[in-house]
Write a protein that holds these residues in place. Structure first.
Motif, PDB file in Angstrom:
ATOM      1  N   LYS A 240      73.259  63.616  45.875  1.00 46.92           N
ATOM      2  CA  LYS A 240      72.115  62.988  45.205  1.00 46.92           C
ATOM      3  C   LYS A 240      71.358  63.953  44.302  1.00 46.92           C
ATOM      4  N   THR A 241      71.318  65.240  44.668  1.00 48.34           N
ATOM      5  CA  THR A 241      70.535  66.215  43.904  1.00 48.34           C
ATOM      6  C   THR A 241      71.379  67.003  42.909  1.00 48.34           C
ATOM      7  N   ALA A 242      72.681  66.729  42.849  1.00 44.11           N
ATOM      8  CA  ALA A 242      73.596  67.552  42.051  1.00 44.11           C
ATOM      9  C   ALA A 242      73.149  67.779  40.606  1.00 44.11           C
ATOM     10  N   PRO A 243      72.642  66.773  39.883  1.00 44.90           N
ATOM     11  CA  PRO A 243      72.270  67.025  38.485  1.00 44.90           C
ATOM     12  C   PRO A 243      71.172  68.074  38.320  1.00 44.90           C
ATOM     13  N   ILE A 244      70.244  68.142  39.284  1.00 45.74           N
ATOM     14  CA  ILE A 244      69.173  69.130  39.223  1.00 45.74           C
ATOM     15  C   ILE A 244      69.631  70.466  39.792  1.00 45.74           C
ATOM     16  N   VAL A 245      70.526  70.422  40.773  1.00 47.35           N
ATOM     17  CA  VAL A 245      71.002  71.652  41.410  1.00 47.35           C
ATOM     18  C   VAL A 245      71.713  72.560  40.410  1.00 47.35           C
ATOM     19  N   GLY A 246      72.392  71.980  39.430  1.00 48.74           N
ATOM     20  CA  GLY A 246      73.016  72.812  38.409  1.00 48.74           C
ATOM     21  C   GLY A 246      71.998  73.706  37.721  1.00 48.74           C
ATOM     22  N   GLU A 247      70.841  73.137  37.379  1.00 46.43           N
ATOM     23  CA  GLU A 247      69.782  73.927  36.750  1.00 46.43           C
ATOM     24  C   GLU A 247      69.183  74.936  37.728  1.00 46.43           C
ATOM     25  N   LEU A 248      69.060  74.540  38.992  1.00 44.15           N
ATOM     26  CA  LEU A 248      68.545  75.464  40.001  1.00 44.15           C
ATOM     27  C   LEU A 248      69.478  76.668  40.152  1.00 44.15           C
ATOM     28  N   LEU A 249      70.783  76.412  40.151  1.00 43.59           N
ATOM     29  CA  LEU A 249      71.742  77.511  40.259  1.00 43.59           C
ATOM     30  C   LEU A 249      71.715  78.400  39.018  1.00 43.59           C
ATOM     31  N   ARG A 250      71.496  77.802  37.863  1.00 41.09           N
ATOM     32  CA  ARG A 250      71.333  78.619  36.652  1.00 41.09           C
ATOM     33  C   ARG A 250      70.154  79.574  36.825  1.00 41.09           C
ATOM     34  N   HIS A 251      69.048  79.058  37.369  1.00 40.13           N
ATOM     35  CA  HIS A 251      67.875  79.893  37.633  1.00 40.13           C
ATOM     36  C   HIS A 251      68.222  81.037  38.585  1.00 40.13           C
ATOM     37  N   VAL A 252      68.944  80.734  39.656  1.00 37.49           N
ATOM     38  CA  VAL A 252      69.315  81.761  40.633  1.00 37.49           C
ATOM     39  C   VAL A 252      70.170  82.842  39.978  1.00 37.49           C
ATOM     40  N   VAL A 253      71.194  82.432  39.249  1.00 34.30           N
ATOM     41  CA  VAL A 253      72.121  83.383  38.630  1.00 34.30           C
ATOM     42  C   VAL A 253      71.409  84.232  37.582  1.00 34.30           C
TER      43      VAL A 253
END
Length: 434
Positions: A380-393
């Motif tokens: 359910k959160t996958a579309p936002i998680v991509g941006e969150l992972l970009r932030h982490v990286v």
């Protein structure tokens, strides 16, 4: 085997499921040279393909509920988010609402408090309201959950459930694999590269820093950062080099079966269907295309779940005992439900943490990141998680601690702490799967 240029990238992503594809899209949009590799021949052929595709906004904590609500805004504008033209087939979000029964476990109270704190709308329904909207359900209290071969499971109930929470905005995506395909195509439009049928056998290090990965054919890929989002294969890849040595939260590979059951005659789920979260009977179902129900267990409250040690030894066939007990539980809630002769469903291998929260974090090695324990809760959160992972990286590659800097959701500007998804978190403070 590829040329030297083809074998290099800024970010190497291992795994082309919905999480890996979403991260590829976000990182490529931000200007990174992204290479995605997957052991399977198709995009989303792993755990993503066996997801129930439920898009819900209730959770046990406010941040998880808010993140789901921000992702829901994307699902409601899926084609626009992807930048897909009118000729591309895209996944469709179907709104049906979620009904979270008050089983007396405290989950409903926690979910309501979390949604209030996250400013997510919901309704509190009485027994009369539940019965008026969904007369095909028997709202007697059958719990606490018991094995179906326990005589108490079949005893006549004497009490009724007091009520439920209802979130009208929730629903499901009927084709989770297509959603992953959509995200990967969007990433490729931004310049990301994809290699299918390309198993990674080892993450490569130089000292305490990642430098890339070695493939099954012996060739090597080189990258400044490696993000492993390989579902149930993530732990074995990362732990093989000691990358999980400092993790405080552990993951497990769980065999998860979803059963497919036709609706009773005369019931049109396109008009009367709902996503049912039933802690009283330990089941979780949603409408399915073709006027049927699709769902399974809420977790490990009754039968011990099957933990798979070797993901390559996983059997994807529906088993008679799991199918029968899950269907019988649904039949208790829906008295008119017929038990079909054909056993059909979806079987997947889930990668889940002991607290049912995902891990989006760096590891003890510089440049090595993980997106793991996402199965069963994070589609359910996958579309936002991509941006969150970009932030982490990006934050970690810049030499800063990502848990000390808030992630701002692009859909709402809402601020999130990534510490909740840290490998170093206290697993006792996780959420119930619901």
């Amino acid at each position: 085997m590829g040329t030297e240029v083809e074998n290099r990238a800024d970010v190497l992503i291992v795994g082309a499921g919905v999480i890996g594809a979403s991260a590829a899209f976000a990182l490529a949009k931000a200007g990174h040279d992204v290479l995605v590799v997957d052991r399977n021949s198709g995009i989303g052929d792993g755990s993503t393909g066996s997801s129930a595709g439920i898009i819900r906004v209730h959770a046990s904590d406010a941040q998880s509920s808010a993140l789901a609500a921000d992702a829901l805004a994307v699902w409601n504008n899926w084609r626009g988010f992807l930048g897909a033209d009118s000729t591309e087939e895209v996944a469709r979000f179907v709104r049906c609402g979620s009904l979270i029964l008050d089983a007396g476990t405290g989950f409903v109270d926690r979910a309501a408090a979390a949604m209030r704190a996250a400013e997510v709308s919901y309704e509190e329904w009485s027994l009369d309201e539940m019965s008026g909207h969904f007369p095909y359900f028997d709202f007697h209290r059958f719990g606490p959950p018991r094995p179906v071969d326990d005589d108490e499971f079949w005893s006549e109930p004497t009490e009724l459930l007091p009520g439920a929470l209802y979130t009208a905005q929730s629903g499901y995506v009927g084709d989770p694999t297509l959603a992953a395909v959509n995200l990967m195509h969007a990433a490729q439009r931004e310049g990301a590269r994809l290699r299918r049928s390309t198993p990674v056998v080892r993450i490569d290090l130089e000292g305490a820093r990642v430098v890339g990965a070695t493939l099954a054919d012996g060739s090597r890929l080189r990258a400044e950062a490696v993000l492993v989002a390989a579902g149930p294969h993530t732990d074995s890849l990362v732990s093989a080099i000691g990358g999980t040595s400092d993790f405080r939260v552990r993951t497990r590979r769980i065999r998860e079966e979803l059963v497919h059951v036709p609706a009773p005659a005369g019931l049109d789920l396109a008009l009367q269907g709902v996503h049912l979260v039933d802690g009283d009977l330990n089941i979780n179902f949603r409408p399915e295309l073709g006027n049927a129900f699709l769902g399974g267990s809420n977790g490990d409250l009754v039968e011990e779940q099957t933990v798979i040690e070797d993901p390559d030894e996983f059997d994807p066939l529906v088993t008679a005992d799991v199918w029968e007990r899950t269907t019988l539980r649904l039949a208790r809630r829906i008295p008119a439900l017929g038990i079909p002769r054909a056993r059909t469903g979806v079987v997947g291998l889930y990668d889940a943490a002991e607290d049912w929260l995902p891990i989006y974090d760096r590891t003890c090695f510089d440049g090595l990141f993980v997106a793991m324990a996402t199965s069963g809760t994070q589609f359910k959160t996958a579309p936002i998680v991509g941006e969150l992972l970009r932030h982490v990286v990006e934050t970690e590659l810049d030499g800063r601690d990502h848990t000390a800097e808030p992630f701002l959701a692009p859909t709402s500007g809402r601020s999130y702490s990534t510490a909740q998804f840290s490998r170093l978190r206290d697993p006792r403070k996780g959420q119930l799967r619901g």
